[in-house]
Design a protein around this motif. Structure first.
Motif, PDB file in Angstrom:
ATOM      1  N   GLY A 184       0.822  -1.206   0.000  1.00  0.00           N
ATOM      2  CA  GLY A 184       0.000   0.000   0.000  1.00  0.00           C
ATOM      3  C   GLY A 184       0.853   1.252   0.000  1.00  0.00           C
ATOM      4  O   GLY A 184       0.597   2.200  -0.755  1.00  0.00           O
ATOM      5  N   ALA A 185       1.889   1.277   0.853  1.00  0.00           N
ATOM      6  CA  ALA A 185       2.767   2.446   0.932  1.00  0.00           C
ATOM      7  C   ALA A 185       3.558   2.622  -0.361  1.00  0.00           C
ATOM      8  O   ALA A 185       3.775   3.746  -0.818  1.00  0.00           O
ATOM      9  N   SER A 186       4.000   1.509  -0.957  1.00  0.00           N
ATOM     10  CA  SER A 186       4.748   1.594  -2.212  1.00  0.00           C
ATOM     11  C   SER A 186       3.906   2.237  -3.299  1.00  0.00           C
ATOM     12  O   SER A 186       4.376   3.103  -4.045  1.00  0.00           O
ATOM     13  N   LYS A 187       2.651   1.816  -3.389  1.00  0.00           N
ATOM     14  CA  LYS A 187       1.767   2.374  -4.416  1.00  0.00           C
ATOM     15  C   LYS A 187       1.406   3.822  -4.090  1.00  0.00           C
ATOM     16  O   LYS A 187       1.284   4.648  -4.996  1.00  0.00           O
ATOM     17  N   ARG A 188       1.251   4.124  -2.815  1.00  0.00           N
ATOM     18  CA  ARG A 188       0.951   5.522  -2.441  1.00  0.00           C
ATOM     19  C   ARG A 188       2.121   6.443  -2.774  1.00  0.00           C
ATOM     20  O   ARG A 188       1.915   7.606  -3.144  1.00  0.00           O
ATOM     21  N   ALA A 189       3.340   5.947  -2.641  1.00  0.00           N
ATOM     22  CA  ALA A 189       4.512   6.756  -2.980  1.00  0.00           C
ATOM     23  C   ALA A 189       4.485   7.140  -4.459  1.00  0.00           C
ATOM     24  O   ALA A 189       4.827   8.272  -4.823  1.00  0.00           O
ATOM     25  N   LEU A 190       4.059   6.204  -5.314  1.00  0.00           N
ATOM     26  CA  LEU A 190       3.960   6.514  -6.738  1.00  0.00           C
ATOM     27  C   LEU A 190       2.782   7.441  -7.013  1.00  0.00           C
ATOM     28  O   LEU A 190       2.878   8.361  -7.840  1.00  0.00           O
ATOM     29  N   THR A 191       1.672   7.235  -6.300  1.00  0.00           N
ATOM     30  CA  THR A 191       0.513   8.112  -6.463  1.00  0.00           C
ATOM     31  C   THR A 191       0.846   9.527  -5.990  1.00  0.00           C
ATOM     32  O   THR A 191       0.354  10.510  -6.546  1.00  0.00           O
ATOM     33  N   PHE A 192       1.691   9.630  -4.981  1.00  0.00           N
ATOM     34  CA  PHE A 192       2.152  10.922  -4.465  1.00  0.00           C
ATOM     35  C   PHE A 192       2.770  11.748  -5.592  1.00  0.00           C
ATOM     36  O   PHE A 192       2.561  12.964  -5.682  1.00  0.00           O
ATOM     37  N   LEU A 193       3.551  11.091  -6.471  1.00  0.00           N
ATOM     38  CA  LEU A 193       4.185  11.793  -7.585  1.00  0.00           C
ATOM     39  C   LEU A 193       3.161  12.285  -8.595  1.00  0.00           C
ATOM     40  O   LEU A 193       3.418  13.235  -9.339  1.00  0.00           O
ATOM     41  N   ALA A 194       1.996  11.644  -8.627  1.00  0.00           N
ATOM     42  CA  ALA A 194       0.958  12.028  -9.582  1.00  0.00           C
ATOM     43  C   ALA A 194       0.039  13.117  -9.044  1.00  0.00           C
ATOM     44  O   ALA A 194      -0.306  14.058  -9.757  1.00  0.00           O
ATOM     45  N   ALA A 195      -0.369  12.987  -7.786  1.00  0.00           N
ATOM     46  CA  ALA A 195      -1.414  13.866  -7.249  1.00  0.00           C
ATOM     47  C   ALA A 195      -0.907  14.890  -6.249  1.00  0.00           C
ATOM     48  O   ALA A 195      -1.667  15.788  -5.855  1.00  0.00           O
ATOM     49  N   GLY A 196       0.353  14.760  -5.798  1.00  0.00           N
ATOM     50  CA  GLY A 196       0.881  15.736  -4.876  1.00  0.00           C
ATOM     51  C   GLY A 196       0.704  15.372  -3.421  1.00  0.00           C
ATOM     52  O   GLY A 196       0.039  14.387  -3.083  1.00  0.00           O
ATOM     53  N   PRO A 197       1.279  16.200  -2.531  1.00  0.00           N
ATOM     54  CA  PRO A 197       1.375  15.847  -1.114  1.00  0.00           C
ATOM     55  C   PRO A 197       0.075  15.865  -0.338  1.00  0.00           C
ATOM     56  O   PRO A 197      -0.008  15.254   0.721  1.00  0.00           O
ATOM     57  N   GLU A 198      -0.955  16.538  -0.835  1.00  0.00           N
ATOM     58  CA  GLU A 198      -2.197  16.639  -0.069  1.00  0.00           C
ATOM     59  C   GLU A 198      -3.269  15.659  -0.566  1.00  0.00           C
ATOM     60  O   GLU A 198      -4.046  15.121   0.222  1.00  0.00           O
ATOM     61  N   LEU A 199      -3.308  15.411  -1.849  1.00  0.00           N
ATOM     62  CA  LEU A 199      -4.403  14.629  -2.425  1.00  0.00           C
ATOM     63  C   LEU A 199      -4.087  13.162  -2.629  1.00  0.00           C
ATOM     64  O   LEU A 199      -5.003  12.363  -2.863  1.00  0.00           O
ATOM     65  N   TYR A 200      -2.794  12.779  -2.548  1.00  0.00           N
ATOM     66  CA  TYR A 200      -2.444  11.422  -2.975  1.00  0.00           C
ATOM     67  C   TYR A 200      -3.141  10.345  -2.153  1.00  0.00           C
ATOM     68  O   TYR A 200      -3.460   9.271  -2.677  1.00  0.00           O
ATOM     69  N   LYS A 201      -3.391  10.597  -0.871  1.00  0.00           N
ATOM     70  CA  LYS A 201      -4.042   9.594  -0.028  1.00  0.00           C
ATOM     71  C   LYS A 201      -5.513   9.394  -0.383  1.00  0.00           C
ATOM     72  O   LYS A 201      -6.134   8.424   0.041  1.00  0.00           O
ATOM     73  N   HIS A 202      -6.069  10.321  -1.142  1.00  0.00           N
ATOM     74  CA  HIS A 202      -7.490  10.257  -1.478  1.00  0.00           C
ATOM     75  C   HIS A 202      -7.734   9.749  -2.896  1.00  0.00           C
ATOM     76  O   HIS A 202      -8.879   9.704  -3.339  1.00  0.00           O
ATOM     77  N   VAL A 203      -6.671   9.378  -3.605  1.00  0.00           N
ATOM     78  CA  VAL A 203      -6.825   8.887  -4.974  1.00  0.00           C
ATOM     79  C   VAL A 203      -7.409   7.476  -4.954  1.00  0.00           C
ATOM     80  O   VAL A 203      -6.939   6.607  -4.206  1.00  0.00           O
TER      81      VAL A 203
END
Length: 462
Positions: A184-203
């Motif tokens: 989960g954290a690995s995928k969130r780290a990649l999503t972080f690069l897409a959506a930024g520091p505030e929204l990535y957890k909500h993707v």
């Protein structure tokens, strides 16, 4: 860690060398060529030194006294990854840009974290930061920086260098997750690069992959082919493929329309590749080929043949008496190599299935119940392929269908997660225990009921 190396990385590197070495020789042994070669090497190298010098002069160096928690994690991850010499780590202000990279500075490895990435440390997202750090350490572990210099002129071939770079990124993603062990954290780290520091957890990950897979425009495809990094949704998709995460029913394959549109480019590639194919054919009969394909971590010729789906070569080696159950230094067997290579088929246009290779190894005594150092078990991974014939062969050969791998999965829980009713029915008839509680505190029965899989739940209670 060698098992996580993307198979295309090795292939592209060899082919790039076949292009680059003649160019180096030509330039070195001709006076005019040497005058051309020096600017192509010195100018980028001097620019690199200047940029790196700016980082080292202005960035904040991570040490035992400066961000000690980050320094401790870098040290721990480097030990897990067996990076012998700890690189210097710098944090630099990034004006909101999200990036991190590994490089070398006068023979010393270093990692640069943009402040937008390093901010994860104070946002309670340490596991996501661990993945980023591990990814960059994987570049150092695989020596990608020096290799890119060695194949400098191969990048002149259109799309070639970027294809190699994308394969390296897949490798580093897999190696990073193998160290951090939190999918989960690995995928969130990649999503972080897409959506930024505030929204990535909500993707919504499933919607993200589905929406991306529908982007079939030529320039979407082309932009990735000239990029050094795969599209972020594809990187997430591949992590799911390799490490057992759930993928929606999507496909990132190109369509027939693209194939027709690229016919001219393919013809050009074939002309360029004809000469390289002759050289490669010759090289494959020499020790040079083995030096690249077989690494220093105990990989055997049978493992290499299994990874490349070279059925005839594998059968020849078995007939010559090679032990099919030899394990490399990470505990991987030839059977595991074949299974993991099979996962890559989602990214191939016309790939040939590894099912025959897996069956060949099983028929010749490969033990599917051996466990690697990372906890991989071929029995569980083969079931995840969804091939009933292979599953029947496993059962016929006496595989333990109630065993649990290092990730807390059994063959039956894997089939339930994949909602494969036919596989579940086969395993139940063969004696799989639907009520066995794994180390992840779940059973096939609880998974099916939580997901409201009515048909599968009924099969489990038969």
């Amino acid at each position: 860690m060698s098992v996580y190396v993307h198979r295309k990385e090795e292939i592209y590197f060899i082919l790039l060398l076949l292009v680059t070495i003649p160019m180096y020789l030509l330039f070195i042994f001709t006076g005019v060529g040497l005058l051309i070669l020096l600017p192509f090497i010195l100018i980028p190298l001097i620019a690199h030194w200047i940029n790196t010098g700016i980082i080292r002069g202005n960035g904040v160096k991570v040490t035992e006294k400066q961000f000690p928690e980050i320094h401790a994690r870098v040290k721990e991850i480097a030990e897990v990854m067996q990076v012998k010499k700890l690189p210097d780590v710098f944090i630099v202000q990034s004006d909101g840009m999200l990036n991190a990279f590994a490089t070398r500075f006068f023979g010393k490895n270093m990692v640069t974290l943009y402040s937008g990435i390093a901010d994860l440390h104070v946002k309670g997202a340490q596991k996501e930061l661990d993945f980023v750090i591990a990814h960059e350490l994987a570049h150092i572990k695989r020596n990608h920086i020096l290799k890119n210099f060695l194949v400098l002129f191969g990048n002149w071939v259109p799309f070639f260098g970027s294809a190699y770079s994308r394969a390296c990124e897949y490798t580093c993603d897999a190696m990073a997750h193998a160290c951090t062990e939190d999918l989960g954290a690995s995928k969130r780290a990649l999503t972080f690069l897409a959506a930024g520091p505030e929204l990535y957890k909500h993707v919504n990950e499933e919607a993200y992959l589905e929406d991306s897979s529908r982007e079939k425009h030529f320039f979407v495809w082309f932009s990735e082919k000239i990029s050094t990094h795969p599209a972020l949704p594809k990187r997430i998709y591949r992590l799911n493929q390799v490490f057992g995460g759930m993928n929606p029913a999507v496909s990132f394959k190109t369509t027939a329309l693209f194939k027709a549109g690229l016919a001219g480019a393919v013809a050009l590639v074939l002309l360029l590749g004809a000469g390289g194919a002759v050289l490669f054919s010759f090289l494959s009969t020499t020790s040079l080929y083995s030096d690249f394909v077989l690494d220093s971590e105990g990989t055997t010729e049978l493992m290499a043949a299994a990874s490349e789906n070279d059925y005839d070569r594998a059968r020849e080696l078995i007939e010559q008496g090679e032990d099919v159950n030899v394990q490399d230094e990470s505990g991987m067997t030839a059977l595991m190599y074949a299974v993991y290579a099979n996962y890559d088929l989602e990214f191939e246009e016309e790939a040939e299935s590894y099912d025959d290779m897996i069956a060949l190894l099983l028929e010749n005594g490969a033990d599917p119940d051996l466990k690697s150092d990372e906890g991989d078990i071929a029995t569980v991974d083969i079931i995840s392929l969804g091939n009933l014939d292979l599953a029947n062969l496993l059962i016929e050969k006496g595989a333990d269908i109630n065993q649990e791998d290092g990730y807390g999965q059994t063959p039956l829980t894997t089939a339930v997660y994949q909602e494969d009713a036919d596989m579940v029915e086969l395993l139940i008839k063969a004696g799989a225990d639907p009520f066995y509680v794994t180390s992840e505190d779940e059973s096939a029965q609880s998974i099916a009921e939580d997901a409201e899989l009515t048909e599968i739940t009924a099969l489990l209670y038969q």
